[in-house]
Design an enzyme around this catalytic site. Sequence first.
Site, mmCIF file in Angstrom:
data_model
loop_
_atom_site.group_PDB
_atom_site.id
_atom_site.type_symbol
_atom_site.label_atom_id
_atom_site.label_comp_id
_atom_site.label_asym_id
_atom_site.label_seq_id
_atom_site.Cartn_x
_atom_site.Cartn_y
_atom_site.Cartn_z
ATOM 1 C CB SER A 1 -0.953 -0.050 1.190
ATOM 2 O OG SER A 1 -1.990 0.882 1.073
ATOM 3 C CG ASP B 1 -7.070 -2.637 -2.930
ATOM 4 O OD1 ASP B 1 -7.508 -1.537 -2.543
ATOM 5 O OD2 ASP B 1 -5.880 -2.980 -2.766
ATOM 6 C CG HIS C 1 -5.925 -2.438 0.760
ATOM 7 N ND1 HIS C 1 -5.115 -1.951 -0.256
ATOM 8 C CD2 HIS C 1 -5.419 -1.932 1.914
ATOM 9 C CE1 HIS C 1 -4.182 -1.182 0.271
ATOM 10 N NE2 HIS C 1 -4.333 -1.166 1.581
#
Length: 342
Positions: free
Chosen positions: A191, A282, A312
């Site tokens: 991320s 996601d 995610h």
Amino acid sequence: MSPTDLIPVRAVKAVVGAAYGLPKPVKRLIAGRPVRRDGQTLALEAQLLLTLSQVENTELGGGGVDEARVRLERAQKLIDPKVPGVQARELSAGGVRSRLYTPKGLAEGSPLLVFYHGGGFAVGSLNSHDNVCKQLAVSAKVRVLSVDYRLAPEHPFPAGVEDALAAYEYAVENAEALGADPDAIAVGGDSAGGNLAAVVSLFTERRKPAFALLFYPTTDLTSRRRSRELFGEGFYLTDKAMTWFSDHYCPEELRKDPKVSPLLADDLSDFPATYLVTAGFDPLRDEGEEFARRLEEAGVKVALRRQDDLIHGFANMFGLGGRFAEALAEAAGALRMALTLR
């Protein structure tokens, strides 16, 4: 604080473990009917986790920063597996607090992964990603240097980038002291950490990384893509949380800077070979995959993998087994293979 915050972590963890130990038909009964969107079907393990999270507040971002940080640390403890066979020690990497993981019995001169944790540049820590780093170290047979870069809003852009670069350059300069091969230093992250790994790959003034391992990276803070509209609510990372993170990290007028949005860099041809994995459900999916396509167009060796039934943050969920564990194992295998062949 939610009412469940008063329940000891041990008790909630026991409930989660019991739920995942149930027969598949019972798990399906708890999770509800299969979720299908954009031609994809959500994995039962992911759907069950999202159902359980309606009781335990695990939302990423939102509210006060301190509260969000505590919430993430607590959520991670609920699915914290034991990863044996790894030694860890604290150190300062270029002035940045870091933690070095070494699998027991690993020879000197091994590959090294410099890892940046996720959390929207505002939450997350060495502890929130402790077991991910241990698992990568054991599975890929590498040393892992996890970097505790400064977080927004106390330290907005470019503080995190400066720390990420400093730690990587320290690793290059001190590879032998870390027990690593200076020609086999990779970068990686999930991320926001994937964003920092990409930025380091583009802007380091030292030797370029040998490889990049990017989990569902943030690559462009300037635009909204279709996946954000499709999956911005109900799949752990929300549209609201993404706005919350971006606003803490960087003012809008600076977001076109490639050090914020590496997808917008003019030239990606010097980027290292890359394994980039996205999650099907996601909101970050499309920008990650667009970054992979731009790398490929620039002549970079890139393996793009969409785990189309996951959400995610799946790397941190490997302790629940099933598809979560499979996806992390695949990424670790790609890292090991790439650095071994090199």
